[in-house]
Design an enzyme around this catalytic site. Structure first.
Site, PDB file in Angstrom:
ATOM      1  CD1 TRP A   3      -0.151  -1.504   3.143  1.00 55.53           C
ATOM      2  CD2 TRP A   3       0.575   0.604   3.339  1.00 55.53           C
ATOM      3  NE1 TRP A   3       0.608  -1.423   4.300  1.00 55.53           N
ATOM      4  CE2 TRP A   3       1.060  -0.147   4.449  1.00 55.53           C
ATOM      5  CE3 TRP A   3       0.899   1.960   3.264  1.00 55.53           C
ATOM      6  CZ2 TRP A   3       1.857   0.423   5.445  1.00 55.53           C
ATOM      7  CZ3 TRP A   3       1.695   2.524   4.246  1.00 55.53           C
ATOM      8  CH2 TRP A   3       2.160   1.763   5.328  1.00 55.53           C
ATOM      9  CG  ASN A   4       5.059   1.181   0.882  1.00 57.82           C
ATOM     10  OD1 ASN A   4       4.695   0.190   0.247  1.00 57.82           O
ATOM     11  ND2 ASN A   4       6.330   1.473   1.045  1.00 57.82           N
TER      12      ASN A   4
ATOM     13  N   PRO B 169      -3.108  -5.745  -5.805  1.00 58.59           N
ATOM     14  CG  PRO B 169      -4.375  -3.921  -6.556  1.00 58.59           C
ATOM     15  CD  PRO B 169      -4.119  -5.384  -6.802  1.00 58.59           C
TER      16      PRO B 169
ATOM     17  CB  SER C 216       5.976  -7.522   6.741  1.00 56.20           C
ATOM     18  OG  SER C 216       5.236  -8.732   6.722  1.00 56.20           O
TER      19      SER C 216
ATOM     20  CD  GLU D  14      11.741  -3.422  -1.890  1.00 56.66           C
ATOM     21  OE1 GLU D  14      10.908  -2.893  -1.130  1.00 56.66           O
ATOM     22  OE2 GLU D  14      12.224  -2.861  -2.877  1.00 56.66           O
ATOM     23  CG  LEU D  15      11.018  -9.672   2.261  1.00 55.20           C
ATOM     24  CD1 LEU D  15      11.532 -10.943   2.898  1.00 55.20           C
ATOM     25  CD2 LEU D  15       9.525  -9.772   1.970  1.00 55.20           C
TER      26      LEU D  15
ATOM     27  CD  GLU E  53      10.440  -1.899   7.909  1.00 59.21           C
ATOM     28  OE1 GLU E  53      10.779  -1.311   6.872  1.00 59.21           O
ATOM     29  OE2 GLU E  53       9.888  -3.023   7.904  1.00 59.21           O
TER      30      GLU E  53
END
EC number: 1.2.1.79
Length: 533
Positions: free
Chosen positions: A173-174, A198, A249, A270-271, A402
């Site tokens: 979502w970012n 998405p 995540s 990609e985490l 994080e």
């Protein structure tokens, strides 16, 4: 920091009640592109700026999702049969359309994610750059490559690249526009069809780019978007994909990789990240402080490559901290759909809870809040002030975990080796930053950092915007890369074809094997000295 209380929503015909936002009918038109045949209960999403209902989204079932994959598989063969340069022309047209219609994209991204407009423009520019790069270079990257054969002249070898088939893309979502482009467009250029899921929160941005791609000439069904809950349709995406591309995540990525492994399907992930910035003693303090504001607080810190840890040499630490705090406090927080705000809001109540909890936990563990450190409900339901902390110790949750919000910890150091060691002392390895007047030294320090991308005298934008180089994570920050040649070739199956003429690669009749192997041994010694071997 300065701020503006948003105007009370009095325009119910706009998305999420945000003044100046696109009308609801525009959102409805985008959603209707995926609504047909989706039977699961719809969900209503809220606009971060106002908390008001933004859009109602149909949700796919497992059966719906598998049917979408079947359509994509049928479309893939015709799409892959088109010459690569014809596929490139679609992307070049898309590049033009994105830039031409960027205002609508900026509005959608802001309304859905809550970010400031300048950060939304990062998404538009990244999307245009990706479309242009693969629109110009895909044919070269995918072209058959000749290789030196086992025997000069007698062996001809080549490397070909075939599309995987149907690629499943699970987007976060970012950065809904930029990450859609970075993952979907190269998959299409490689000759694959794509089924994308998405995040519901920012689905309109992905649907907007999908609409433009079809206007640019992409065939119907070559790229399809399915909306749904991961718990409902996630298994179908993994089961039906020939390649899975996931951004999210680290815990979710690990679970996904475990399931994908059962099918022996290739994937890229990609985490998370806990990205460091090192300010060397010779750095220009004010430039480094200004760079830190952007590196830490763009998109309210909700960027996978955002800086969350800063290590500053003790000789300039106090000066840097003063300059950094001064610039941070000058940030204008707001929900306007223009370029007046330097930072927007968080995107979801979950993120607000996480950020608040991390800061309060750090306070309780002895950390000092230099500036920020509180929510701003007077501005909107999800605003949180950009926050600088010092004195953060291992007892604090955010020391190693994080945060994914506008929070950064500043530490001092006395020796560059110490700074590098502390920067690398993390389970993550996504992005890093080095600041110095001596760029050669900066590159040397950068090469020692265990991160997939490192920026010298920049926070993240230099590598993020350079589409020709790979982007991805080391350690628990991910597997695989996006962008560059690697970001295209990962969506292909490499195939080697060799043609042998004349002499066989075994002793011919009547020649003793010992003589044959002796001759081959001598030949290999000679071949080693030839160029290109």
């Amino acid at each position: 920091m300065t701020s503006t209380v948003p105007v009370k929503a009095d325009q119910p015909d706009t998305i999420g009640g945000v003044p100046g936002a696109p009308p609801v009918r525009r959102a409805t038109a985008l959603v209707n592109r995926v609504a047909a045949g989706l039977d699961s209960a719809p969900v209503q999403m809220a606009a971060p700026f106002t908390g008001l209902p933004m859009v109602t989204l149909p949700q796919a079932t497992d059966a719906d999702t598998r049917a979408v994959f079947a359509r994509a598989r049928r479309a893939q063969h015709a799409w892959a049969a088109r010459p690569v340069r014809e596929r490139q022309r679609v992307l070049l047209r898309l590049h033009e359309l994105v830039l031409e219609h960027q205002d609508e994209a900026l509005d959608l991204v802001q309304v859905e994610s809550g970010k400031a407009r300048i950060d939304a423009f990062d998404e538009v520019s990244a999307t245009a750059l990706v479309a242009a790069y693969y629109g110009k270079h895909s044919a070269r990257i995918l072209a058959p490559r000749r290789a030196a054969g086992a025997l000069p002249v007698l062996t001809r070898a080549a490397e070909l690249h075939h599309p995987k088939g149907v690629v499943g893309v699970i987007s976060p979502w970012n950065y809904p526009l930029a990450l859609t482009a970075m993952d979907v467009l190269p998959a299409l250029m490689a000759g694959n069809a794509v089924v994308q899921k998405p995040d519901n929160q920012t689905a309109l941005s992905a649907l907007w780019l999908h609409e433009l791609a079809e206007r640019a000439g992409l065939p119907v069904d070559a790229w399809q978007i399915v909306l749904g809950r991961g718990s409902v349709i996630g298994d179908a995406i993994v089961d039906e994909s020939d390649y899975v591309c996931f951004t999210g995540s680290t815990p979710t990525g690990k679970r996904l990789a475990s399931r994908i492994a059962g099918r022996l399907t290739s994937y890229s992930l990609e985490l998370g990240g806990k990205n460091p910035m090192i300010v060397l003693p010779d750095a220009d303090v004010r430039k480094a402080a200004a760079g830190a504001v952007t590196a830490c607080f763009s998109s309210a810190g909700q960027l996978c490559v955002s800086i969350e840890r800063i290590y500053v040499h003790e000789t300039i630490r106090d000066e840097f901290l003063r300059a950094f705090a001064e610039r941070t406090e000058a940030l204008h927080l707001g929900a306007e759909l223009d370029y007046s705000a330097g930072m927007g809001s968080l995107t979801s109540p979950e993120q607000l809870r996480t950020v608040s909890a991390h800061v309060e936990d750090a306070r309780a563990a002895g950390a000092t809040v230099v500036t920020g450190g509180r929510a701003r409900p007077d501005l909107g339901p999800l605003f949180y002030e950009p926050t600088i902390l010092t004195g953060v110790t291992e007892r604090a949750t955010l020391f190693a975990e994080e945060t994914f919000g506008p929070v950064v910890s500043v530490y001092g150091y006395t020796d560059v080796d110490e700074a590098v060691e502390r920067a690398n002392d993390t389970a993550f390895g996504l992005n890093a930053s080095v600041w110095t007047r001596d760029t050669r030294r900066g590159q040397q320090v950068a090469a020692r950092l265990k991160a997939g991308t490192v920026n010298v005298n920049e926070g993240y934008a230099a590598t993020f915007g350079t589409v020709g180089v790979p982007m991805g994570g080391m350690k628990e920050s991910g597997v695989g890369r996006r962008n560059g040649a690697e970001g295209l070739l990962k969506y292909t199956e490499a195939q080697a074809i060799a043609v042998q003429r004349g002499l066989r690669l075994r002793p011919f009749r009547g020649l003793p094997p010992r003589l044959w192997t002796g001759a081959m041994t001598a030949g290999m010694k000679v071949l080693r000295c030839l160029p290109g071997r």
